[in-house]
Write a protein that holds these residues in place. Structure first.
Motif, PDB file in Angstrom:
ATOM      1  N   ALA A 258       0.830  -1.206   0.000  1.00  0.00           N
ATOM      2  CA  ALA A 258       0.000   0.000   0.000  1.00  0.00           C
ATOM      3  C   ALA A 258       0.863   1.255   0.000  1.00  0.00           C
ATOM      4  N   MET A 259       1.933   1.272   0.778  1.00  0.00           N
ATOM      5  CA  MET A 259       2.815   2.432   0.820  1.00  0.00           C
ATOM      6  C   MET A 259       3.454   2.685  -0.543  1.00  0.00           C
ATOM      7  N   LEU A 260       3.858   1.623  -1.206  1.00  0.00           N
ATOM      8  CA  LEU A 260       4.455   1.760  -2.534  1.00  0.00           C
ATOM      9  C   LEU A 260       3.457   2.358  -3.517  1.00  0.00           C
ATOM     10  N   LEU A 261       2.256   1.811  -3.537  1.00  0.00           N
ATOM     11  CA  LEU A 261       1.242   2.272  -4.478  1.00  0.00           C
ATOM     12  C   LEU A 261       0.829   3.716  -4.187  1.00  0.00           C
ATOM     13  N   LEU A 262       0.629   4.062  -2.914  1.00  0.00           N
ATOM     14  CA  LEU A 262       0.202   5.421  -2.566  1.00  0.00           C
ATOM     15  C   LEU A 262       1.294   6.451  -2.868  1.00  0.00           C
ATOM     16  N   THR A 263       2.554   6.063  -2.732  1.00  0.00           N
ATOM     17  CA  THR A 263       3.645   6.977  -3.092  1.00  0.00           C
ATOM     18  C   THR A 263       3.660   7.236  -4.593  1.00  0.00           C
ATOM     19  N   LEU A 264       3.436   6.198  -5.378  1.00  0.00           N
ATOM     20  CA  LEU A 264       3.385   6.366  -6.834  1.00  0.00           C
ATOM     21  C   LEU A 264       2.215   7.242  -7.249  1.00  0.00           C
ATOM     22  N   VAL A 265       1.082   7.081  -6.600  1.00  0.00           N
ATOM     23  CA  VAL A 265      -0.088   7.896  -6.910  1.00  0.00           C
ATOM     24  C   VAL A 265       0.165   9.358  -6.543  1.00  0.00           C
TER      25      VAL A 265
END
Length: 430
Positions: free
Chosen positions: A115-122
């Motif tokens: 989730a942290m990876l995806l939210l950072t990319l977003v």
């Protein structure tokens, strides 16, 4: 090797204790569990939101234009960024709650990393859009002075965007384990420190509204660091956080399929409120209308943190019970929250009515603003009554729907795998 997706199995042990006074004891027990979980969670959410609110209060005493600009910037940031990241992070309530209930503890850390990876990319394209806030607002017909003030405020708020996602992931990670006291203490310490940070940046260093926005980012970062250290060192997270893993890079599409509906569920409701603030800039006397409406929206959002925390506690209870294979207990948790949400709505609505003549002074010394807010508070109290119940129930039932959807998807995938295996065996036989 353990599978990544926790398997839900249903047991027949939850029918015990339902005869005679057993049902009453089950209900009372569920109420105690939810209040024990919701109390610190509500306090944590309130304190977390108060950080952004205090920044707005500091700006409000700089002048009407600064308050209007910061209000529009906050609404724009909420619509385009914070609501999106917060909504996507709520998918962890389902995934981590289910995994914890199924006692597949190692999956919680993997889900959090993913989730942290995806939210950072977003956050990257969102930050790029924020760089053109002034032009976007002017294109939509906002007052040029308000648009310029909003652009200045949101530049200082941009670092907070990249902290907000990981911070929410840590909160949901701990919440799924019923570890909510550290969340409350961390938010409380950060909120207490936010006042001197705001004073230093806004008054002492003379950074104005941009300093108040930057103070929000600093406080969010301190909160994240405290929770990250707790997760790393606490014995309660020893089995759920086992360090960084390459497994976090797998299964991203499945996570997106769950995170996007979760985000939309939260975003649509937030957008309906925040768009009012953006549109208020098109009214006659836009500085006054924008400032007052923003204060009203922030007030009802602050009040909504109470049912929001209650809904989060219920989501955790529902996910834990379904993950442990106890659907009747999950149904009981959803039923208990109906009573609690009505009680919360009545009490908070009454408080809003009682403080209506004083609340405006927290944001402004302008008598026009204070009197305007006093008239609006009565409408907010009525609106909150229905919004509170709707928010709690939609959150709880959405978690159940997501879990059912996961079960159906796994069942379909299992049938496909069995079918492929049968074809392979037939080919081998021929």
């Amino acid at each position: 090797m353990a599978t990544e997706e926790p398997l839900l199995t249903f047991t027949d042990t939850e029918g015990k204790g339902k005869h005679g006074g057993g049902q009453k004891s089950l209900v009372l027990g569920e109420v105690k569990k939810q209040l024990h979980l919701a109390g610190p969670l509500v306090a944590g959410y309130l304190l977390l939101y108060i950080i952004q609110l205090m920044s707005l209060m500091f700006v409000g005493h700089l002048g009407e234009l600064e308050l209007a600009g910061a209000s529009v910037a906050t609404s724009f940031a909420t619509v385009t960024g914070f609501s999106l990241l917060g909504g996507m992070a709520t998918s962890l309530e389902t995934l981590c709650g289910q995994a914890f209930g199924a006692e597949q503890h190692h999956l919680l850390g993997i889900y959090k990393q993913r989730a942290m990876l995806l939210l950072t990319l977003v956050s990257i394209p969102v930050a790029a859009a924020w760089a053109y806030t002034g032009q976007i607002l002017a294109w939509f017909g906002q007052d040029p002075e308000i648009a310029a003030a909003a652009a200045s405020y949101i530049r200082g708020l941009t670092p907070a965007l990249f902290v907000y996602g990981p911070l929410n992931c840590h909160v949901r990670f701990l919440q799924a384990q019923n570890v909510v006291l550290p969340v409350m203490l961390s938010s409380g310490a950060t909120a207490a420190a936010h006042v001197p940070v705001c004073w230093l940046l806004v008054r002492a260093l003379g950074m104005g509204s941009a300093g108040a926005a930057l103070a929000t980012a600093v406080s969010y970062l301190c909160n994240l660091c405290f929770l990250a250290i707790y997760v790393r060192l606490s014995p309660r997270c020893r089995t759920t956080w086992t360090g960084f893993s390459r497994e976090a890079f797998r299964g991203v599409p499945d996570f997106v399929r769950l995170a996007v509906p979760s985000a939309l569920m939260m975003c649509i409701e937030w957008w309906s409120f925040e768009l009012l603030v953006l549109l208020s800039g098109l009214l006659p006397n836009p500085k006054l209308e924008t400032a007052v409406l923003s204060i009203c929206i922030n007030t009802i959002t602050l009040a909504f943190m109470v049912p929001f925390g209650l809904g989060g506690a219920t989501s955790t209870r529902v996910s834990n019970e379904l993950g442990a294979g106890r659907p009747q207990a999950a149904r009981l948790a959803a039923g208990v929250v109906v009573f609690l949400s009505v009680l919360v709505a009545v009490v908070v609505g009454l408080v809003m009515v009682l403080v209506r003549n004083l609340w405006g002074y927290a944001y402004s010394n302008d008598e026009k603003v204070v009197k305007y807010i006093a008239r609006m508070m009565m409408l907010l109290a009525v609106s909150f009554l229905f919004d509170s119940i709707n928010g709690v129930l939609s959150d709880a039932f959405a978690r159940q729907h997501n879990l059912v959807h996961q079960l159906e998807r796994r069942s379909t995938e299992g049938k496909r795998q069995s079918s492929r295996l049968c074809f392979s065996l037939d080919d081998m036989a021929t």
